[in-house]
Each structure stands twice: as structure tokens, then as C-alpha cells.
Design a protein around this motif. Structure first.
Motif, PDB file in Angstrom:
ATOM      1  N   PRO A 261      12.705   5.650 -48.605  1.00 25.49           N
ATOM      2  CA  PRO A 261      13.853   6.619 -49.554  1.00 25.49           C
ATOM      3  C   PRO A 261      13.283   6.690 -50.854  1.00 25.49           C
ATOM      4  O   PRO A 261      13.180   7.754 -51.408  1.00 25.49           O
ATOM      5  CB  PRO A 261      15.176   5.862 -49.579  1.00 25.49           C
ATOM      6  CG  PRO A 261      15.214   5.157 -48.115  1.00 25.49           C
ATOM      7  CD  PRO A 261      13.751   4.734 -47.896  1.00 25.49           C
TER       8      PRO A 261
ATOM      9  N   GLU B 287      12.826   2.775 -37.354  1.00 26.55           N
ATOM     10  CA  GLU B 287      13.688   3.219 -36.147  1.00 26.55           C
ATOM     11  C   GLU B 287      12.663   3.122 -34.950  1.00 26.55           C
ATOM     12  O   GLU B 287      11.622   3.996 -34.906  1.00 26.55           O
ATOM     13  CB  GLU B 287      14.260   4.259 -36.217  1.00 26.55           C
ATOM     14  CG  GLU B 287      15.465   4.372 -37.205  1.00 26.55           C
ATOM     15  CD  GLU B 287      16.184   5.836 -37.480  1.00 26.55           C
ATOM     16  OE1 GLU B 287      17.136   5.748 -37.308  1.00 26.55           O
ATOM     17  OE2 GLU B 287      15.186   6.611 -37.752  1.00 26.55           O
TER      18      GLU B 287
ATOM     19  N   LYS C 202       9.592   5.343 -36.107  1.00 27.54           N
ATOM     20  CA  LYS C 202       9.844   6.368 -37.190  1.00 27.54           C
ATOM     21  C   LYS C 202      10.013   5.490 -38.653  1.00 27.54           C
ATOM     22  O   LYS C 202      10.801   4.547 -38.625  1.00 27.54           O
ATOM     23  CB  LYS C 202      10.907   7.090 -37.069  1.00 27.54           C
ATOM     24  CG  LYS C 202      11.328   8.120 -38.026  1.00 27.54           C
ATOM     25  CD  LYS C 202      12.562   8.813 -37.754  1.00 27.54           C
ATOM     26  CE  LYS C 202      12.910   9.808 -39.263  1.00 27.54           C
ATOM     27  NZ  LYS C 202      14.137  10.548 -39.021  1.00 27.54           N
TER      28      LYS C 202
ATOM     29  N   TYR D 275      16.461   9.862 -33.014  1.00 29.06           N
ATOM     30  CA  TYR D 275      15.583  10.765 -32.425  1.00 29.06           C
ATOM     31  C   TYR D 275      16.255  11.253 -31.091  1.00 29.06           C
ATOM     32  O   TYR D 275      15.283  11.447 -30.289  1.00 29.06           O
ATOM     33  CB  TYR D 275      14.132  10.497 -32.339  1.00 29.06           C
ATOM     34  CG  TYR D 275      13.142  11.623 -32.806  1.00 29.06           C
ATOM     35  CD1 TYR D 275      12.899  11.516 -34.148  1.00 29.06           C
ATOM     36  CD2 TYR D 275      12.602  12.683 -32.121  1.00 29.06           C
ATOM     37  CE1 TYR D 275      12.106  12.587 -34.904  1.00 29.06           C
ATOM     38  CE2 TYR D 275      12.000  13.637 -32.730  1.00 29.06           C
ATOM     39  CZ  TYR D 275      11.802  13.348 -33.968  1.00 29.06           C
ATOM     40  OH  TYR D 275      10.590  14.364 -34.610  1.00 29.06           O
TER      41      TYR D 275
ATOM     42  N   VAL E  74      13.038  -0.228 -47.025  1.00 28.53           N
ATOM     43  CA  VAL E  74      12.508   0.644 -45.915  1.00 28.53           C
ATOM     44  C   VAL E  74      13.228   0.757 -44.755  1.00 28.53           C
ATOM     45  O   VAL E  74      13.687  -0.294 -44.384  1.00 28.53           O
ATOM     46  CB  VAL E  74      10.895   0.555 -45.738  1.00 28.53           C
ATOM     47  CG1 VAL E  74      10.283   0.926 -47.352  1.00 28.53           C
ATOM     48  CG2 VAL E  74      10.509  -0.533 -45.246  1.00 28.53           C
ATOM     49  N   GLU E  75      13.127   1.884 -43.906  1.00 29.57           N
ATOM     50  CA  GLU E  75      14.113   1.895 -42.797  1.00 29.57           C
ATOM     51  C   GLU E  75      12.717   2.251 -41.492  1.00 29.57           C
ATOM     52  O   GLU E  75      11.987   2.962 -41.695  1.00 29.57           O
ATOM     53  CB  GLU E  75      14.788   3.020 -42.616  1.00 29.57           C
ATOM     54  CG  GLU E  75      15.838   3.173 -41.333  1.00 29.57           C
ATOM     55  CD  GLU E  75      16.818   3.960 -41.548  1.00 29.57           C
ATOM     56  OE1 GLU E  75      17.846   3.748 -41.879  1.00 29.57           O
ATOM     57  OE2 GLU E  75      16.633   5.300 -41.051  1.00 29.57           O
TER      58      GLU E  75
ATOM     59  N   THR F 186      10.833   5.645 -42.863  1.00 29.59           N
ATOM     60  CA  THR F 186      11.550   6.313 -43.889  1.00 29.59           C
ATOM     61  C   THR F 186      11.487   5.331 -45.170  1.00 29.59           C
ATOM     62  O   THR F 186      11.861   4.302 -44.965  1.00 29.59           O
ATOM     63  CB  THR F 186      12.808   6.572 -43.605  1.00 29.59           C
ATOM     64  OG1 THR F 186      13.062   7.346 -42.324  1.00 29.59           O
ATOM     65  CG2 THR F 186      13.555   7.665 -44.520  1.00 29.59           C
TER      66      THR F 186
ATOM     67  N   LYS G 189      16.514  -1.082 -34.637  1.00 29.09           N
ATOM     68  CA  LYS G 189      16.537  -0.377 -36.214  1.00 29.09           C
ATOM     69  C   LYS G 189      16.542  -1.338 -37.212  1.00 29.09           C
ATOM     70  O   LYS G 189      17.428  -2.358 -36.897  1.00 29.09           O
ATOM     71  CB  LYS G 189      17.636   0.775 -36.133  1.00 29.09           C
ATOM     72  CG  LYS G 189      17.813   1.330 -37.500  1.00 29.09           C
ATOM     73  CD  LYS G 189      18.825   2.398 -37.512  1.00 29.09           C
ATOM     74  CE  LYS G 189      19.028   2.924 -39.234  1.00 29.09           C
ATOM     75  NZ  LYS G 189      20.228   4.021 -39.026  1.00 29.09           N
TER      76      LYS G 189
ATOM     77  N   GLN H 273      16.545  -1.944 -41.652  1.00 33.95           N
ATOM     78  CA  GLN H 273      16.348  -1.549 -43.203  1.00 33.95           C
ATOM     79  C   GLN H 273      15.907  -2.814 -43.822  1.00 33.95           C
ATOM     80  O   GLN H 273      16.939  -3.818 -44.211  1.00 33.95           O
ATOM     81  CB  GLN H 273      17.410  -1.085 -43.596  1.00 33.95           C
ATOM     82  CG  GLN H 273      17.768   0.254 -42.936  1.00 33.95           C
ATOM     83  CD  GLN H 273      19.388   0.892 -43.456  1.00 33.95           C
ATOM     84  OE1 GLN H 273      19.976  -0.032 -44.043  1.00 33.95           O
ATOM     85  NE2 GLN H 273      19.727   2.048 -43.175  1.00 33.95           N
TER      86      GLN H 273
ATOM     87  N   GLU I   2       8.672  10.335 -44.808  1.00 37.25           N
ATOM     88  CA  GLU I   2       9.464  10.154 -43.465  1.00 37.25           C
ATOM     89  C   GLU I   2       8.522  10.433 -42.627  1.00 37.25           C
ATOM     90  O   GLU I   2       7.995  11.682 -42.519  1.00 37.25           O
ATOM     91  CB  GLU I   2      10.620  11.128 -43.365  1.00 37.25           C
ATOM     92  CG  GLU I   2      11.335  11.153 -41.965  1.00 37.25           C
ATOM     93  CD  GLU I   2      12.466  11.958 -41.960  1.00 37.25           C
ATOM     94  OE1 GLU I   2      12.330  13.241 -41.907  1.00 37.25           O
ATOM     95  OE2 GLU I   2      13.775  11.694 -41.787  1.00 37.25           O
ATOM     96  N   THR I   3       8.015   9.550 -41.646  1.00 38.16           N
ATOM     97  CA  THR I   3       6.621   9.586 -40.627  1.00 38.16           C
ATOM     98  C   THR I   3       6.891   8.907 -39.589  1.00 38.16           C
ATOM     99  O   THR I   3       7.679   8.069 -39.353  1.00 38.16           O
ATOM    100  CB  THR I   3       5.369   9.705 -41.444  1.00 38.16           C
ATOM    101  OG1 THR I   3       4.324  10.051 -40.894  1.00 38.16           O
ATOM    102  CG2 THR I   3       5.313   8.366 -41.968  1.00 38.16           C
TER     103      THR I   3
END
Length: 205
Positions: A58, A201, A54, A153, A198-199, A56, A186, A188, A63-64
Motif C-alpha cells: 500500500p 495472498e 499476489k 482472485y 505488505v499483503e 500488495t 493470506k 499482512q 500490486e503484482t
């Protein structure tokens, strides 16, 4: 970009093999909207039969999902449905393509260096606001900030959190890593001045 337009672009870009996998994960969305990935269950994601991450962003409201496009030695290229690409070497981000203010290349530590806490240097080569390539060099230190409970998730993990603080003459950046079972679950990670951090996961291994 609407999901239908994304899928049409994927169909045209035959080299981007990850598009078909993403299309199985993302639901259809109305015109001009992105698919609501929060409504996709973990079971549905697992049906792809491949690792899924996943993403993200910001600063862009993104978010995809990402799936693996290809592997080249120790570099793994993960791709979104619109073709945006994120390259990792030994689980650490080294390049992006498709964000605009991209990370064009970097000299980055390995996951082993991060986990061991070794001091290291970083060099970032990125696209700036004038569409020119900029460079930043940093001296980085690692610190362990303790254990945290993560929920990614719908699944819980216990991970050790590490901070990578990188400094230069003017300014600093900090990357964060959550390590579970000896791997980065995870993170960042900083991309460029125009994107920020960006993040990532890992949802399905």
C-alpha cells in the motif's frame, strides 16, 4: 517501471529464473504503466503451472504477482517481475530485497508457533531513511479474532484470522494471518518503518 522494461531486465538477469514465469502471467502494458493485473483471469494465472502469490504494498502503490524463484531448505524465495524478492521461512516473511527500505533479516516465529498461539520474540533488521541498518526487538502475543470469509482472485475461502501483536518500549506493530486448511492463505506483515505492512495472498497453490 514499464512492463516491457521489467521484462528486458529479466532477460538480462539470467539468475532470476522467476522472470519468465511472471512474464507469462502479466499482460503487456503501455509505455510508463504497470500491467493491470486485475484484468488477468484466474485461469490465465493457473496456466503458469506454478504457485502464484499476489503482492500488495500500500505505501508504494504496488500490486503484482510473485512466483517462486528457488527453495533453500525451509526458506522459499518469491520474486516479482522486476526482481523484487521476498523470502519466507515456514510461510512467514523473513527478508525482502528491492523495496529500498528493506527488511534485511529477522528472527521470526515459525508458522507452527503462530498457529499454536505461543508467545514469542521478534527481531527486525531493516534499512532506514538514511540508508542505515536499524534494529527493533519485540515481545509478541497471538490472538484469534474469529472466522472470516475471504475472496482471493475470484475464489472463496473460509479462514481463521489471527493477530500477532508485537510490543517494545516505544511502539507496537501488528501482523495479521488468515489460516485456511492448516496453512497461511493470506497475511499482512510488517517490513520496515519506510514500507509498513505488505499483503500476501496465495492465489495458486
Amino acid at each position: 517501471m514499464a512492463v516491457k522494461n521489467i521484462l528486458a531486465a529479466c532477460a538480462a538477469a539470467l539468475a532470476l529464473t522467476g522472470c519468465g514465469t511472471i512474464s507469462k502471467i502479466l499482460p503487456e502494458a503501455g509505455p510508463g504503466t504497470l500491467a493491470p493485473i486485475g484484468k488477468v483471469s484466474r485461469a490465465d494465472i493457473a496456466k503458469s503451472g506454478q504457485p502464484v502469490m499476489k503482492l500488495t504494498v500500500p505505501s508504494r502503490g504496488i500490486e503484482t504477482f510473485l512466483t517462486i524463484r528457488d527453495r533453500r531448505g525451509d526458506v522459499v524465495n518469491w520474486m516479482a517481475a522486476d526482481g523484487t524478492l521476498f523470502s519466507f521461512r515456514n510461510d512467514v516473511l523473513i527478508e525482502t530485497r528491492g523495496l529500498g527500505a528493506d527488511l534485511m533479516s529477522s528472527a521470526a516465529p515459525s508458522a507452527g508457533q503462530i498457529l499454536s498461539g505461543q508467545a514469542h520474540r521478534r527481531a527486525y533488521f531493516y534499512v532506514d531513511d538514511d540508508d542505515q541498518t536499524g534494529r527493533r526487538d519485540y515481545q509478541c502475543q497471538m490472538s484469534r479474532t474469529g472466522s472470516e470469509s475471504l475472496v482471493i482472485y475470484g475464489r472463496a475461502y473460509t479462514a481463521s484470522k489471527l493477530a500477532e501483536t508485537c510490543e517494545r518500549d516505544v511502539g507496537r506493530i501488528t501482523n495479521h494471518y488468515w489460516v485456511e486448511g492448516g496453512r497461511i492463505r493470506k497475511s499482512q506483515e510488517w517490513v520496515s518503518p519506510g514500507i509498513g505492512r505488505v499483503e500476501f495472498e496465495r492465489v495458486i497453490d
